[in-house]
Scaffold this motif. Structure first.
Motif, PDB file in Angstrom:
ATOM      1  N   ARG A  73       0.820  -1.212   0.000  1.00  0.00           N
ATOM      2  CA  ARG A  73       0.000   0.000   0.000  1.00  0.00           C
ATOM      3  C   ARG A  73       0.856   1.265   0.000  1.00  0.00           C
ATOM      4  O   ARG A  73       0.442   2.302  -0.517  1.00  0.00           O
ATOM      5  N   LEU A  86       1.478   2.990  -3.208  1.00  0.00           N
ATOM      6  CA  LEU A  86       0.397   3.779  -3.801  1.00  0.00           C
ATOM      7  C   LEU A  86       0.527   5.263  -3.457  1.00  0.00           C
ATOM      8  O   LEU A  86      -0.080   6.108  -4.133  1.00  0.00           O
ATOM      9  N   GLU A 106      -7.221   6.654   2.592  1.00  0.00           N
ATOM     10  CA  GLU A 106      -7.866   5.773   1.616  1.00  0.00           C
ATOM     11  C   GLU A 106      -6.885   4.737   1.069  1.00  0.00           C
ATOM     12  O   GLU A 106      -7.205   3.556   0.966  1.00  0.00           O
ATOM     13  N   LYS A 107      -5.670   5.173   0.725  1.00  0.00           N
ATOM     14  CA  LYS A 107      -4.704   4.260   0.117  1.00  0.00           C
ATOM     15  C   LYS A 107      -4.163   3.232   1.111  1.00  0.00           C
ATOM     16  O   LYS A 107      -3.894   2.081   0.738  1.00  0.00           O
TER      17      LYS A 107
END
Length: 219
Positions: free
Chosen positions: A150, A153, A194-195
């Motif tokens: 993650r 990202l 969110e990421k």
């Protein structure tokens, strides 16, 4: 000869194990201990090639005794021996530093084989628990890899924001440090949540520490 210290709170078990680990199979039982405290003192004094460690014992259990022995300089290999195959016991002795885990219902041949492997610096896990241990390990590794992925990202700017956020800075301080507006910082933080799949600042901070974005004591 592999010099062995046997640790178990039951005298009859120690006697049986001493008979299994005989000279004809290349072992020399140099001491028997009835609890973890005695084991730590005896092993420190005798420096054996292998410690056969029971887990459930009075005074000082095998997990804590293993932890103390493995924290010392040049610790001896420890082979944990127990009637219990619960995950708590299994992970407890492994995290403490044991190099092997054998159930007491193992055959004499398996006990000897495990002892030779561990004494030589290898690892041995009882076949009865090895599949469960591997599933748990693979699950943990896969989970950590997914979490770490993650971070890829995040943009470079979002990394900067996360680093400052994890150091305890509020939005206004982050904005000043990065020379952007507080509104921009707020947008970056929303994108970070969110990421990374986190819900709030506290979770983002924990994520940052867990994955090395920041470290305790780091400026």
């Amino acid at each position: 000869m592999i010099r062995v210290v046997i640790v178990d709170d039951q005298a009859i078990v120690r006697t049986g194990l001493a008979r299994i680990f005989g000279a004809e199979d290349g072992f020399d039982v140099v001491a028997e201990c009835a609890d973890g405290a005695q084991a730590v003192a005896t092993v420190t004094r005798l420096r054996p090639d292998l410690v056969l460690m029971d887990v459930r014992m009075p005074r000082l259990d095998g997990i804590e005794a293993t932890r103390q022995l493995c924290a010392a300089p040049e610790p001896p290999p420890v082979l944990a021996l127990t009637t219990f195959d619960e995950d708590e016991v299994l992970w407890g002795v492994i995290e403490a530093g044991a190099q092997g885990f054998v159930l007491k219902d193992s055959t004499a041949e398996d006990l000897l084989a495990a002892a030779r492997v561990v004494a030589a610096g290898g690892a041995w896990f009882d076949p009865a628990v090895a599949p469960r241990m591997m599933r748990a390990y693979r699950g943990a590794v896969a989970s950590r890899r997914r979490e770490a992925a993650r971070l890829d990202l995040l943009t470079a700017r979002e990394h900067d924001v996360l680093r400052l956020l994890a150091r305890g800075q509020v939005n206004a301080e982050i904005a000043q440090a990065l020379r952007v507006s507080p509104g921009t910082v707020k947008s970056h933080i929303g994108a970070i949540f969110e990421k990374l799949g986190v819900r709030d600042r506290a979770a983002a901070i924990v994520f940052a520490f867990d994955h090395g974005i920041v470290r305790p004591g780091q400026d």
